[in-house]
Motif scaffolding. Structure first.
Motif, PDB file in Angstrom:
ATOM      1  N   ARG A 175      -4.238   3.971  11.055  1.00  0.00           N
ATOM      2  CA  ARG A 175      -5.537   3.237  11.217  1.00  0.00           C
ATOM      3  C   ARG A 175      -5.916   2.619   9.874  1.00  0.00           C
ATOM      4  O   ARG A 175      -6.309   1.629   9.594  1.00  0.00           O
ATOM      5  CB  ARG A 175      -6.797   4.170  11.669  1.00  0.00           C
ATOM      6  CG  ARG A 175      -6.597   4.260  13.205  1.00  0.00           C
ATOM      7  CD  ARG A 175      -7.828   4.554  13.775  1.00  0.00           C
ATOM      8  NE  ARG A 175      -8.785   5.925  13.129  1.00  0.00           N
ATOM      9  CZ  ARG A 175     -10.011   6.129  13.696  1.00  0.00           C
ATOM     10  NH1 ARG A 175     -10.451   5.231  14.640  1.00  0.00           N
ATOM     11  NH2 ARG A 175     -10.700   6.733  13.187  1.00  0.00           N
ATOM     12  N   SER A 176      -5.437   3.393   8.825  1.00  0.00           N
ATOM     13  CA  SER A 176      -5.784   2.934   7.445  1.00  0.00           C
ATOM     14  C   SER A 176      -5.053   1.770   7.055  1.00  0.00           C
ATOM     15  O   SER A 176      -5.528   0.714   6.457  1.00  0.00           O
ATOM     16  CB  SER A 176      -5.513   4.360   6.327  1.00  0.00           C
ATOM     17  OG  SER A 176      -6.498   5.058   6.814  1.00  0.00           O
ATOM     18  N   ILE A 177      -3.712   1.883   7.233  1.00  0.00           N
ATOM     19  CA  ILE A 177      -2.952   0.592   6.983  1.00  0.00           C
ATOM     20  C   ILE A 177      -3.193  -0.627   7.816  1.00  0.00           C
ATOM     21  O   ILE A 177      -3.185  -1.729   7.280  1.00  0.00           O
ATOM     22  CB  ILE A 177      -1.507   0.996   6.916  1.00  0.00           C
ATOM     23  CG1 ILE A 177      -0.633  -0.111   6.049  1.00  0.00           C
ATOM     24  CG2 ILE A 177      -0.822   1.010   8.315  1.00  0.00           C
ATOM     25  CD1 ILE A 177       0.670   0.079   5.692  1.00  0.00           C
ATOM     26  N   GLU A 178      -3.715  -0.505   8.991  1.00  0.00           N
ATOM     27  CA  GLU A 178      -4.164  -1.545   9.652  1.00  0.00           C
ATOM     28  C   GLU A 178      -5.297  -1.985   9.074  1.00  0.00           C
ATOM     29  O   GLU A 178      -5.555  -3.365   8.934  1.00  0.00           O
ATOM     30  CB  GLU A 178      -4.568  -0.996  11.128  1.00  0.00           C
ATOM     31  CG  GLU A 178      -5.183  -2.115  12.150  1.00  0.00           C
ATOM     32  CD  GLU A 178      -5.529  -1.850  13.286  1.00  0.00           C
ATOM     33  OE1 GLU A 178      -5.988  -2.547  14.340  1.00  0.00           O
ATOM     34  OE2 GLU A 178      -5.120  -0.441  13.604  1.00  0.00           O
ATOM     35  N   ILE A 199      -7.405   4.904  -2.057  1.00  0.00           N
ATOM     36  CA  ILE A 199      -8.173   4.094  -1.175  1.00  0.00           C
ATOM     37  C   ILE A 199      -8.277   5.028  -0.018  1.00  0.00           C
ATOM     38  O   ILE A 199      -7.501   5.489   0.576  1.00  0.00           O
ATOM     39  CB  ILE A 199      -7.253   3.061  -0.590  1.00  0.00           C
ATOM     40  CG1 ILE A 199      -6.584   2.070  -1.702  1.00  0.00           C
ATOM     41  CG2 ILE A 199      -7.883   2.127   0.342  1.00  0.00           C
ATOM     42  CD1 ILE A 199      -7.467   1.470  -2.638  1.00  0.00           C
ATOM     43  N   LYS A 200      -9.740   5.709  -0.123  1.00  0.00           N
ATOM     44  CA  LYS A 200     -10.186   6.720   1.043  1.00  0.00           C
ATOM     45  C   LYS A 200     -11.510   6.313   1.144  1.00  0.00           C
ATOM     46  O   LYS A 200     -12.194   5.533   0.852  1.00  0.00           O
ATOM     47  CB  LYS A 200      -9.965   8.064   0.393  1.00  0.00           C
ATOM     48  CG  LYS A 200     -11.000   8.204  -0.885  1.00  0.00           C
ATOM     49  CD  LYS A 200     -10.332   9.507  -1.801  1.00  0.00           C
ATOM     50  CE  LYS A 200     -10.228  10.683  -0.964  1.00  0.00           C
ATOM     51  NZ  LYS A 200      -9.914  11.937  -1.886  1.00  0.00           N
ATOM     52  N   ASP A 245     -10.949   7.887   8.298  1.00  0.00           N
ATOM     53  CA  ASP A 245      -9.835   6.941   7.875  1.00  0.00           C
ATOM     54  C   ASP A 245     -10.329   5.693   7.377  1.00  0.00           C
ATOM     55  O   ASP A 245     -11.534   5.135   7.326  1.00  0.00           O
ATOM     56  CB  ASP A 245      -9.207   6.450   9.256  1.00  0.00           C
ATOM     57  CG  ASP A 245      -8.688   7.758  10.116  1.00  0.00           C
ATOM     58  OD1 ASP A 245      -8.459   8.801   9.555  1.00  0.00           O
ATOM     59  OD2 ASP A 245      -8.478   7.786  11.196  1.00  0.00           O
ATOM     60  N   VAL A 246      -9.395   4.898   6.334  1.00  0.00           N
ATOM     61  CA  VAL A 246      -9.778   3.774   5.819  1.00  0.00           C
ATOM     62  C   VAL A 246     -10.602   2.643   6.747  1.00  0.00           C
ATOM     63  O   VAL A 246      -9.875   2.451   7.665  1.00  0.00           O
ATOM     64  CB  VAL A 246      -8.815   3.219   4.954  1.00  0.00           C
ATOM     65  CG1 VAL A 246      -9.216   1.994   4.024  1.00  0.00           C
ATOM     66  CG2 VAL A 246      -8.300   4.258   3.742  1.00  0.00           C
ATOM     67  N   PHE A 287       0.730  -1.131  -0.059  1.00  0.00           N
ATOM     68  CA  PHE A 287      -0.101   0.138  -0.082  1.00  0.00           C
ATOM     69  C   PHE A 287       0.883   1.261  -0.076  1.00  0.00           C
ATOM     70  O   PHE A 287       1.958   1.433   0.672  1.00  0.00           O
ATOM     71  CB  PHE A 287      -0.934   0.088   1.411  1.00  0.00           C
ATOM     72  CG  PHE A 287      -2.001  -1.328   1.180  1.00  0.00           C
ATOM     73  CD1 PHE A 287      -3.056  -0.764   0.344  1.00  0.00           C
ATOM     74  CD2 PHE A 287      -2.045  -2.336   1.564  1.00  0.00           C
ATOM     75  CE1 PHE A 287      -4.157  -1.472   0.057  1.00  0.00           C
ATOM     76  CE2 PHE A 287      -2.919  -3.161   1.539  1.00  0.00           C
ATOM     77  CZ  PHE A 287      -3.803  -2.985   0.865  1.00  0.00           C
ATOM     78  N   SER A 288       0.435   2.176  -0.731  1.00  0.00           N
ATOM     79  CA  SER A 288       1.102   3.376  -0.696  1.00  0.00           C
ATOM     80  C   SER A 288       0.356   4.466  -0.068  1.00  0.00           C
ATOM     81  O   SER A 288      -0.836   4.244   0.376  1.00  0.00           O
ATOM     82  CB  SER A 288       1.190   3.787  -2.615  1.00  0.00           C
ATOM     83  OG  SER A 288       1.837   5.031  -2.474  1.00  0.00           O
ATOM     84  N   TYR A 289       0.823   5.663  -0.130  1.00  0.00           N
ATOM     85  CA  TYR A 289       0.463   6.879   0.683  1.00  0.00           C
ATOM     86  C   TYR A 289       0.492   8.222  -0.056  1.00  0.00           C
ATOM     87  O   TYR A 289       1.715   8.579  -0.415  1.00  0.00           O
ATOM     88  CB  TYR A 289       1.133   6.864   2.064  1.00  0.00           C
ATOM     89  CG  TYR A 289       0.500   8.043   3.130  1.00  0.00           C
ATOM     90  CD1 TYR A 289      -0.280   7.772   4.128  1.00  0.00           C
ATOM     91  CD2 TYR A 289       1.145   9.331   2.912  1.00  0.00           C
ATOM     92  CE1 TYR A 289      -0.792   8.642   4.879  1.00  0.00           C
ATOM     93  CE2 TYR A 289       0.653  10.343   3.812  1.00  0.00           C
ATOM     94  CZ  TYR A 289      -0.289   9.787   4.818  1.00  0.00           C
ATOM     95  OH  TYR A 289      -0.770  10.755   5.896  1.00  0.00           O
TER      96      TYR A 289
END
Length: 251
Positions: free
Chosen positions: A243-246, A187-188, A204-205, A4-6
């Motif tokens: 929280r999003s990458i989790e 991814i949002k 947050d995702v 996953f990117s940011y």
């Protein structure tokens, strides 16, 4: 396992950039996506390259304004080569330049195709990133996104799925429609109605209303190579990033 990117635009209000990159590396991100403001100072590109390497990060995708990709292709190509950018996406055009008719949107797609030539020649992916305005029907009943993408079959799409929803559309329909041309996805998440007003209604995702389990399953059937976390206005970017990458790791 999906990497996953940011989108670094998410952290534009939380300088310095070096601290953001350190945070992302520690959270386990391996990629970031650049945006126009980071590329304004050509002299800072080598420093950016070093900071990325120090934190185990790559920048395979970047947002570059239409004016820059059209008027300064040599500079954009130099930046891409230096940092390792593989895909260039034009993220939007100013509100005053957004056509209200089908012919205008078709012309934008043709412009993008002309502008893309030096980047395609260099072996890069080149395309468009959507917002919600591409889903306001024209006088012909055609959607602006369809007209833009008709400019050339080689134009790629970075599909911002949450903006599709904000545009009143079913994201699964558009994922299926452009499956072979989606090179990346944002991814949002969208907050429940009335919540997160101080964050422009974004979440947050995994903490909003988007069905990311179904959406990611659909995206994995496309040609998408890059999956980019984004929040347009987080109050706390470390909260958003963590929280999003989790959430994403469970998708």
């Amino acid at each position: 396992m999906t990497e996953f990117s940011y989108q670094l635009y998410s952290s534009r209000n939380f300088p310095p950039l070096a601290d953001t990159l350190k945070m992302l590396g520690e959270l386990g991100y391996t990629q970031v996506e650049g945006y126009g403001g980071l590329f304004a100072d050509l002299g800072a590109i080598d420093e950016l390259k070093a900071d990325l390497a120090d934190n185990g990060l790559a920048m395979p995708t970047g947002h570059f304004g239409l004016d820059m990709v059209r008027d300064q292709p040599d500079r954009v190509l130099q930046i891409a080569e230096t940092i390792g950018v593989e895909a260039i996406f034009v993220p939007a055009i100013p509100a005053e330049e957004r056509s209200k008719d089908a012919a205008g949107w078709r012309a934008l797609g043709e412009t993008l195709a002309r502008v893309a030539e030096p980047y395609w020649k260099a072996g890069l992916t080149f395309g468009w990133h959507n917002h919600a305005f591409e889903f306001v029907g024209t006088e012909t009943g055609e959607m602006p996104l369809d007209l833009i993408m008709a400019g050339d079959p080689k134009l790629a799409l970075e599909l911002d799925v949450a903006w599709v929803v904000r545009g009143g559309q079913d994201p699964l329909v558009w994922i299926d429609k452009f499956a072979d041309r989606i090179a990346a996805a944002h991814i949002k998440d969208i907050a429940p109605e009335g919540e997160c007003a101080d964050e422009d209604g974004w979440a947050d995702v995994g903490h909003g209303v988007m069905d990311w389990t179904a959406i990611m399953a659909a995206l994995r059937k496309t040609n998408a190579r890059w999956f980019v976390m984004e929040h347009d206005n987080p109050k706390d970017h470390s909260r958003f990033a963590s929280r999003s990458i989790e959430t994403a790791r469970g998708l």
